[in-house]
Write an enzyme that holds these catalytic residues in place. Structure first.
Site, PDB file in Angstrom:
ATOM      1  N   GLN A 283       0.760  -0.988   0.111  1.00 33.74           N
ATOM      2  CA  GLN A 283       0.191   0.002   0.021  1.00 33.74           C
ATOM      3  C   GLN A 283       0.856   1.381  -0.139  1.00 33.74           C
ATOM      4  O   GLN A 283       1.703   1.396   0.880  1.00 33.74           O
ATOM      5  CB  GLN A 283      -0.951   0.059   1.106  1.00 33.74           C
ATOM      6  CG  GLN A 283      -1.691   1.241   1.652  1.00 33.74           C
ATOM      7  CD  GLN A 283      -2.413   2.002   0.670  1.00 33.74           C
ATOM      8  OE1 GLN A 283      -2.035   2.653  -0.270  1.00 33.74           O
ATOM      9  NE2 GLN A 283      -3.724   1.507   0.876  1.00 33.74           N
TER      10      GLN A 283
ATOM     11  N   SER B 289     -18.812   8.097  12.591  1.00 32.69           N
ATOM     12  CA  SER B 289     -19.680   7.979  11.749  1.00 32.69           C
ATOM     13  C   SER B 289     -20.135   6.364  11.670  1.00 32.69           C
ATOM     14  O   SER B 289     -21.301   5.908  11.379  1.00 32.69           O
ATOM     15  CB  SER B 289     -19.138   8.497  10.348  1.00 32.69           C
ATOM     16  OG  SER B 289     -19.962   8.120   9.301  1.00 32.69           O
TER      17      SER B 289
ATOM     18  N   GLY C 236     -22.738   2.610  10.446  1.00 37.47           N
ATOM     19  CA  GLY C 236     -22.408   1.457  10.051  1.00 37.47           C
ATOM     20  C   GLY C 236     -21.350   1.798   8.763  1.00 37.47           C
ATOM     21  O   GLY C 236     -21.280   2.821   8.334  1.00 37.47           O
TER      22      GLY C 236
ATOM     23  N   GLN D 263     -19.654   1.647   2.402  1.00 37.79           N
ATOM     24  CA  GLN D 263     -19.095   1.158   1.381  1.00 37.79           C
ATOM     25  C   GLN D 263     -18.102  -0.130   1.749  1.00 37.79           C
ATOM     26  O   GLN D 263     -17.210   0.369   2.617  1.00 37.79           O
ATOM     27  CB  GLN D 263     -18.022   2.034   0.339  1.00 37.79           C
ATOM     28  CG  GLN D 263     -17.408   1.572  -0.563  1.00 37.79           C
ATOM     29  CD  GLN D 263     -16.266   2.445  -1.188  1.00 37.79           C
ATOM     30  OE1 GLN D 263     -16.193   3.409  -0.835  1.00 37.79           O
ATOM     31  NE2 GLN D 263     -15.786   1.787  -2.432  1.00 37.79           N
TER      32      GLN D 263
ATOM     33  N   GLU E  28      -8.416   0.812   3.292  1.00 39.69           N
ATOM     34  CA  GLU E  28      -7.711   0.829   4.472  1.00 39.69           C
ATOM     35  C   GLU E  28      -8.152   1.919   5.496  1.00 39.69           C
ATOM     36  O   GLU E  28      -8.278   1.569   6.811  1.00 39.69           O
ATOM     37  CB  GLU E  28      -6.270   0.951   4.296  1.00 39.69           C
ATOM     38  CG  GLU E  28      -5.594   0.956   5.839  1.00 39.69           C
ATOM     39  CD  GLU E  28      -3.828   0.492   5.385  1.00 39.69           C
ATOM     40  OE1 GLU E  28      -3.187   0.521   6.264  1.00 39.69           O
ATOM     41  OE2 GLU E  28      -3.506   0.529   3.896  1.00 39.69           O
ATOM     42  N   ARG E  29      -8.713   3.107   4.983  1.00 32.56           N
ATOM     43  CA  ARG E  29      -9.056   4.129   5.977  1.00 32.56           C
ATOM     44  C   ARG E  29     -10.468   3.622   6.829  1.00 32.56           C
ATOM     45  O   ARG E  29     -10.594   3.584   7.960  1.00 32.56           O
ATOM     46  CB  ARG E  29      -9.617   5.343   5.252  1.00 32.56           C
ATOM     47  CG  ARG E  29      -8.496   6.264   5.223  1.00 32.56           C
ATOM     48  CD  ARG E  29      -8.792   7.828   4.632  1.00 32.56           C
ATOM     49  NE  ARG E  29      -9.408   8.269   5.631  1.00 32.56           N
ATOM     50  CZ  ARG E  29     -10.878   8.572   5.411  1.00 32.56           C
ATOM     51  NH1 ARG E  29     -11.712   8.218   4.535  1.00 32.56           N
ATOM     52  NH2 ARG E  29     -11.168   9.312   6.534  1.00 32.56           N
ATOM     53  N   ARG E  30     -11.081   2.902   6.040  1.00 36.80           N
ATOM     54  CA  ARG E  30     -12.641   1.963   6.605  1.00 36.80           C
ATOM     55  C   ARG E  30     -12.192   0.928   7.571  1.00 36.80           C
ATOM     56  O   ARG E  30     -12.694   0.778   8.693  1.00 36.80           O
ATOM     57  CB  ARG E  30     -13.270   1.734   5.486  1.00 36.80           C
ATOM     58  CG  ARG E  30     -14.331   3.078   4.870  1.00 36.80           C
ATOM     59  CD  ARG E  30     -14.966   2.330   3.431  1.00 36.80           C
ATOM     60  NE  ARG E  30     -14.057   2.668   2.528  1.00 36.80           N
ATOM     61  CZ  ARG E  30     -13.924   1.691   1.488  1.00 36.80           C
ATOM     62  NH1 ARG E  30     -14.502   0.651   1.240  1.00 36.80           N
ATOM     63  NH2 ARG E  30     -12.918   2.026   0.525  1.00 36.80           N
TER      64      ARG E  30
ATOM     65  N   GLU F  27     -24.617  -8.649 -12.924  1.00 36.80           N
ATOM     66  CA  GLU F  27     -26.273  -9.452 -12.771  1.00 36.80           C
ATOM     67  C   GLU F  27     -26.781  -8.792 -11.520  1.00 36.80           C
ATOM     68  O   GLU F  27     -28.139  -8.353 -11.319  1.00 36.80           O
ATOM     69  CB  GLU F  27     -25.824 -10.738 -12.327  1.00 36.80           C
ATOM     70  CG  GLU F  27     -27.209 -11.439 -12.103  1.00 36.80           C
ATOM     71  CD  GLU F  27     -26.790 -13.050 -11.551  1.00 36.80           C
ATOM     72  OE1 GLU F  27     -27.708 -13.860 -11.073  1.00 36.80           O
ATOM     73  OE2 GLU F  27     -25.560 -13.655 -11.920  1.00 36.80           O
ATOM     74  N   ASN F  28     -26.099  -8.277 -10.551  1.00 40.83           N
ATOM     75  CA  ASN F  28     -26.647  -7.740  -9.343  1.00 40.83           C
ATOM     76  C   ASN F  28     -27.012  -6.438  -9.507  1.00 40.83           C
ATOM     77  O   ASN F  28     -28.191  -5.867  -9.213  1.00 40.83           O
ATOM     78  CB  ASN F  28     -25.419  -7.424  -8.207  1.00 40.83           C
ATOM     79  CG  ASN F  28     -25.752  -6.759  -6.849  1.00 40.83           C
ATOM     80  OD1 ASN F  28     -26.671  -7.181  -6.260  1.00 40.83           O
ATOM     81  ND2 ASN F  28     -25.409  -5.510  -6.407  1.00 40.83           N
TER      82      ASN F  28
END
Length: 306
Positions: free
Chosen positions: A50, A66, A71, A74, A91-93, A124-125
């Site tokens: 990274q 937050s 929750g 992303q 990586e921040r999350r 498909e999603n």
């Protein structure tokens, strides 16, 4: 606002064979690629390659708060190796989730050589009827970030106009609190349906698009709370946004000549983005071409040079 649960555990998705699915050719791979899985935070290692190694601690604390409130909006992206995972992006999350004390985290799980399967799974999603706008936006972003597609290519894959893809991606500039509201929008509309066939939901995509034009997250959140408290219409919010941005613009302006409007329309269609033309009484003026990313700028320059 209640935190929205995202993803199932690997065992729920793959059963007893969870540890054995590591590449596309493994049985059950198609169930995992493109899905959101909930995985233990302590099973994730960061990417040693990274390039970014310094993270603003105050920003991480704010993100952790937050996450505690609404929750993970992303999911992170990891690559699976047995029951261990290497972080690919987010990586921040990931760090903020550790600070927030999360035991598990939602993640997109990549396997070796899974590009083709991933693209099929995402497309498909995106055909689901119950897809919320934020999920649509992040899926489009995944196609660009992980598959290297342009907005134009994403639009072609999905059979949609490029402007539609651009509008969905713009939603990702909203604060997490407002993104969470949009994720729950369809569920709220269904829950609030009454016997007259009307809905009590007071926040819509129209409101969200209007908030995007505000200059800061703080201002967006303040007006968002005002919308919920007072039940403001989209038109009223648009008027408030316009007054906040440029009070002088609320004054009537001279009507633009029809020829300039026609030219603006032609150029907007050609460049696939907003184009504005202004001209003074002596003929002097300017042409403004809007863009929202480096990629859009490059495409505009290519058309100018072509």
């Amino acid at each position: 606002m209640a935190k929205r649960a995202m993803g199932k555990g690997l065992s729920a998705i793959l059963g007893d064979e969870a540890a054995k699915v590591n590449k596309v050719s493994d049985k059950g791979a198609e169930k995992l690629v493109g899905s959101v899985a909930t995985i233990p935070v302590d099973s994730i290692t960061t990417n040693p390659f990274q390039p970014r190694s310094n993270f603003d601690n105050d920003a991480l604390v704010e993100l952790a708060q937050s996450i505690s409130e609404v929750g993970i909006i992303q999911p992170i992206t990891v690559r699976k190796n047995g029951m261990k995972f290497e972080l690919i992006s987010g990586e921040r999350r990931f760090r903020a989730s550790q600070m927030a004390g999360l035991q598990d985290i939602p993640a997109y799980v990549r396997l070796a050589d899974d590009r083709q399967l991933l693209e099929l799974a995402i497309v498909e999603n995106l055909q689901r009827e119950d897809l919320d706008p934020i999920e649509m936006a992040y899926s489009c972003k995944r196609m660009m970030d992980e598959l290297g597609l342009t907005q134009e290519q994403v639009a072609q894959r999905l059979g949609k106009g490029r402007s539609t893809i651009t509008n969905f991606l713009r939603l990702l500039r909203l604060p997490a609190l407002i993104q969470a509201e949009l994720r729950d929008l369809h569920r709220n509309e269904s829950a609030d349906e009454n016997n007259n066939g009307t809905t009590n939901v007071v926040f819509t995509m129209g409101h969200a698009r209007a908030l995007l034009n505000l200059p800061s997250e703080e201002t967006q959140i303040d007006l968002y709370k005002k919308i919920l408290k007072e039940g403001l219409s989209v038109r009223k919010v648009e008027a408030i946004v316009k007054a906040i941005k440029s009070p002088e613009e609320t004054k009537p302006k001279p009507e633009k000549p029809s020829e300039l409007l026609r030219l603006e329309g032609q150029l907007t269609e050609y460049f696939s983005t907003k184009v504005s033309i202004s001209q003074g009484a002596k003929g002097k003026g300017k042409i403004q071409i809007d863009f929202t990313s480096d990629q859009e700028l490059a495409e505009i320059i290519a058309k100018l040079n072509g």
